[in-house]
Design an enzyme around this catalytic site. Sequence first.
Site, PDB file in Angstrom:
ATOM      1  N   HIS A 226      13.563  -0.832  -5.219  1.00 35.84           N
ATOM      2  CA  HIS A 226      13.016  -0.711  -6.523  1.00 35.84           C
ATOM      3  C   HIS A 226      13.692  -1.875  -7.444  1.00 35.84           C
ATOM      4  O   HIS A 226      14.789  -2.333  -7.543  1.00 35.84           O
ATOM      5  CB  HIS A 226      13.370   0.679  -7.060  1.00 35.84           C
ATOM      6  CG  HIS A 226      12.521   1.020  -8.477  1.00 35.84           C
ATOM      7  ND1 HIS A 226      12.893   0.131  -9.684  1.00 35.84           N
ATOM      8  CD2 HIS A 226      11.829   1.678  -8.631  1.00 35.84           C
ATOM      9  CE1 HIS A 226      11.979   0.766 -10.649  1.00 35.84           C
ATOM     10  NE2 HIS A 226      11.329   1.678  -9.967  1.00 35.84           N
TER      11      HIS A 226
ATOM     12  N   GLU B  37       4.820  -2.961  -7.547  1.00 34.03           N
ATOM     13  CA  GLU B  37       5.487  -2.370  -8.760  1.00 34.03           C
ATOM     14  C   GLU B  37       5.571  -3.642  -9.645  1.00 34.03           C
ATOM     15  O   GLU B  37       6.733  -4.240  -9.730  1.00 34.03           O
ATOM     16  CB  GLU B  37       6.722  -1.910  -8.776  1.00 34.03           C
ATOM     17  CG  GLU B  37       6.552  -0.470  -8.006  1.00 34.03           C
ATOM     18  CD  GLU B  37       7.417   0.696  -8.657  1.00 34.03           C
ATOM     19  OE1 GLU B  37       6.777   1.556  -8.970  1.00 34.03           O
ATOM     20  OE2 GLU B  37       8.537   0.451  -8.708  1.00 34.03           O
TER      21      GLU B  37
HETATM   22  P1  PGA Z   1       7.306   4.084 -14.842  1.00 28.92           P
HETATM   23  O1  PGA Z   1       8.061   4.359 -13.628  1.00 28.92           O
HETATM   24  O2  PGA Z   1       6.013   5.257 -14.289  1.00 28.92           O
HETATM   25  O3  PGA Z   1       7.736   4.905 -15.781  1.00 28.92           O
HETATM   26  O4  PGA Z   1       6.647   2.946 -15.095  1.00 28.92           O
HETATM   27  C1  PGA Z   1       7.528   3.625 -12.493  1.00 28.92           C
HETATM   28  C2  PGA Z   1       8.416   3.039 -11.508  1.00 28.92           C
HETATM   29  O5  PGA Z   1       9.513   2.650 -11.876  1.00 28.92           O
HETATM   30  O6  PGA Z   1       8.255   3.606 -10.415  1.00 28.92           O
END
Ligand code: PGA
Length: 228
Positions: free
Chosen positions: A98, A155
């Site tokens: 992540h 992401e």
């Molecule tokens: P968020 O986070 O939905 O708050 O943007 C998503 C993530 O970090 O996977």
Amino acid sequence: MSKLILANFKSNKSIIDTNLWFEKFLKNIDDSVLSKLDVSVAPSFVALVSAEKVLEKIGKNVSLSIQNISSFPAGSYTGAISGQNLSGLKIKYAVVGHSERRKYFGEKSSDVALKVTQSLQNGIMPILCVDTEYLEEQFGLIDKKELEKCIVAYEPISAIGTGKNADVGKVKGVVEKVKRLAGNVPIIYGGSVDEFNINEYLMVTDGALVGTASLDADQFQRLLEAVS
Ligand code: PGA
């Protein structure tokens, strides 16, 4: 494959608050909503054991996931949580790489590649998070056979926790690129997904990683109910 919706609690919630979330969510969500989807929740490590008890008690089609895994096997790695530490728990997915791990904990693509190996060796499917700047570097460091067993989560850093969800056309382009580079792996999107925009992303991906909009049980329920 059913669409995967993964709730990522990050470092939020005490053990008690996590249990309360599970009690509320599992009691209120309809089985017919869960049966069409693959719903998984990643609370903090310390809440996994009690969350699993609540899940077993209420018996709904929801699995548990983890937000990270050690890049090392069991051994002298103080403070790390290895796959062996988790054995006995029913963990379906491990979020690896992540961008918050990269930003705040200095994780590199080479560390993430080791985490993919550790997940697979422990029977946990890796959800490999990438953004476009390091996607190729990251894929290049993972054994091809292991990469084919991953779910890739696109992401964009600019969209995480900001309310600025990515343009769906851009997501579609990245999905195509990932398929070209990594083969026909499932791809999900994460970054400010909520009950109002989820369907746009599910048109072009295999699921979504949901942070902020998962923290409130009612809001997460509404998000799942909104999936058409
Ligand atoms: P968020 O986070 O939905 O708050 O943007 C998503 C993530 O970090 O996977």
